[in-house]
Enzyme design. Sequence first.
Site, PDB file in Angstrom:
ATOM      1  N   LYS A 131       3.694  11.164 -32.168  1.00 54.49           N
ATOM      2  CA  LYS A 131       3.492  10.356 -30.960  1.00 54.49           C
ATOM      3  C   LYS A 131       4.011  11.138 -29.760  1.00 54.49           C
ATOM      4  CE  LYS A 131       6.090   6.667 -29.822  1.00 54.49           C
ATOM      5  NZ  LYS A 131       6.434   6.780 -28.382  1.00 54.49           N
ATOM      6  N   THR A 132       3.138  11.292 -28.773  1.00 57.25           N
ATOM      7  CA  THR A 132       3.483  12.078 -27.592  1.00 57.25           C
ATOM      8  C   THR A 132       3.536  11.218 -26.337  1.00 57.25           C
ATOM      9  OG1 THR A 132       1.147  12.609 -27.151  1.00 57.25           O
ATOM     10  CG2 THR A 132       2.362  14.123 -28.573  1.00 57.25           C
TER      11      THR A 132
ATOM     12  N   ARG B 173       0.073   6.450 -24.242  1.00 50.58           N
ATOM     13  CA  ARG B 173      -0.216   6.372 -22.804  1.00 50.58           C
ATOM     14  C   ARG B 173      -0.033   4.970 -22.218  1.00 50.58           C
ATOM     15  NH1 ARG B 173      -1.220   5.389 -18.394  1.00 50.58           N
ATOM     16  NH2 ARG B 173      -2.340   6.584 -16.798  1.00 50.58           N
ATOM     17  N   LYS B 174      -0.146   3.958 -23.065  1.00 49.43           N
ATOM     18  CA  LYS B 174       0.004   2.561 -22.625  1.00 49.43           C
ATOM     19  C   LYS B 174      -0.849   2.251 -21.389  1.00 49.43           C
ATOM     20  CE  LYS B 174       4.704   1.931 -24.463  1.00 49.43           C
ATOM     21  NZ  LYS B 174       5.140   3.310 -24.780  1.00 49.43           N
ATOM     22  N   PHE B 175      -2.141   2.425 -21.534  1.00 52.54           N
ATOM     23  CA  PHE B 175      -3.068   2.116 -20.438  1.00 52.54           C
ATOM     24  C   PHE B 175      -2.948   0.643 -20.057  1.00 52.54           C
ATOM     25  CE2 PHE B 175      -5.090   5.809 -22.470  1.00 52.54           C
ATOM     26  CZ  PHE B 175      -5.330   6.604 -21.358  1.00 52.54           C
TER      27      PHE B 175
ATOM     28  N   ILE C 146      -7.857  -1.750 -15.061  1.00 55.53           N
ATOM     29  CA  ILE C 146      -9.202  -2.252 -15.330  1.00 55.53           C
ATOM     30  C   ILE C 146     -10.013  -1.190 -16.072  1.00 55.53           C
ATOM     31  CG2 ILE C 146      -9.195  -3.846 -13.377  1.00 55.53           C
ATOM     32  CD1 ILE C 146     -10.964  -1.768 -11.888  1.00 55.53           C
ATOM     33  N   GLY C 147     -11.077  -1.624 -16.723  1.00 51.08           N
ATOM     34  CA  GLY C 147     -11.864  -0.743 -17.572  1.00 51.08           C
ATOM     35  C   GLY C 147     -12.333   0.532 -16.909  1.00 51.08           C
TER      36      GLY C 147
END
Length: 261
Positions: free
Chosen positions: A56-57, A89-91, A94-95
């Site tokens: 995990k980076t 990254r935990k986006f 919005i899409g």
Amino acid sequence: MSYTARAAKHPSPVAQRLLRLMDTKKTNLCASVDVKTTAEFLSLIDKLGPYICLVKTHIDIIDDFSFDGTIKPLLELAKKHNFMIFEDRKFADIGNTVKSQYSGGVYKIAQWSDITNAHGITGAGIVNGLKEAAQETTSEPRGLLMLAELSSKGSLAYGEYTEKTVEIAKSDKEFVVGFIAQRDMGGRDEGFDWLIMTPGVGLDDKGDALGQQYRTVNEVISTGTDIIIVGRGLFGKGRDPEVEGKRYRDAGWKAYQKRLQ
């Protein structure tokens, strides 16, 4: 059910590959390697590689990042040691925005990371945006984890928020492979087999000064975790990553075998 048995029935190519890899290497350990230089990053991963199924980076904390200098050697190590890559990254946008964040910019995450993750805060559009980016960027299979629960003290990700995040995950059986969570998220009665990856796992420490709370390997595996995520427990405080990698791998596998009985 064993990892291999689950792989045989799983709709996601990413999940299939990961589950089979876990059984082949006899490991459910994910190493979280949060360091600030490429040299230390690659050195630690090379040492931990034999013991892990996943690395995990947080690629954006590497001060001297370059695609050729950081990512290409990372991919070589993944091939050498047979592990997969998860960019944490935990986006959370919005899409349309996450589509660009995932595929472009400096990091070009969709090109090299097998798995990434997202918050459910903006709704199901985030899943669609990330999936489109993956399909337009690479022919390699990609997977998404939704953040259902967190291990930090005072986290707002619980109750109704967690339930709504699970509903978002149901929107795509192939791309959404599971959750960052502290326990099993169900779904089997509706035909879902979500992978549960759990951070905040420790064999020694109980927490840190910034609100992290650790649970034991046996505790998390017994409540439905498939993959344990360990960071500082592997290399912090002067620990030997090879010694600790083997220790956590063995503890995780033993707990998994106990669950199968």
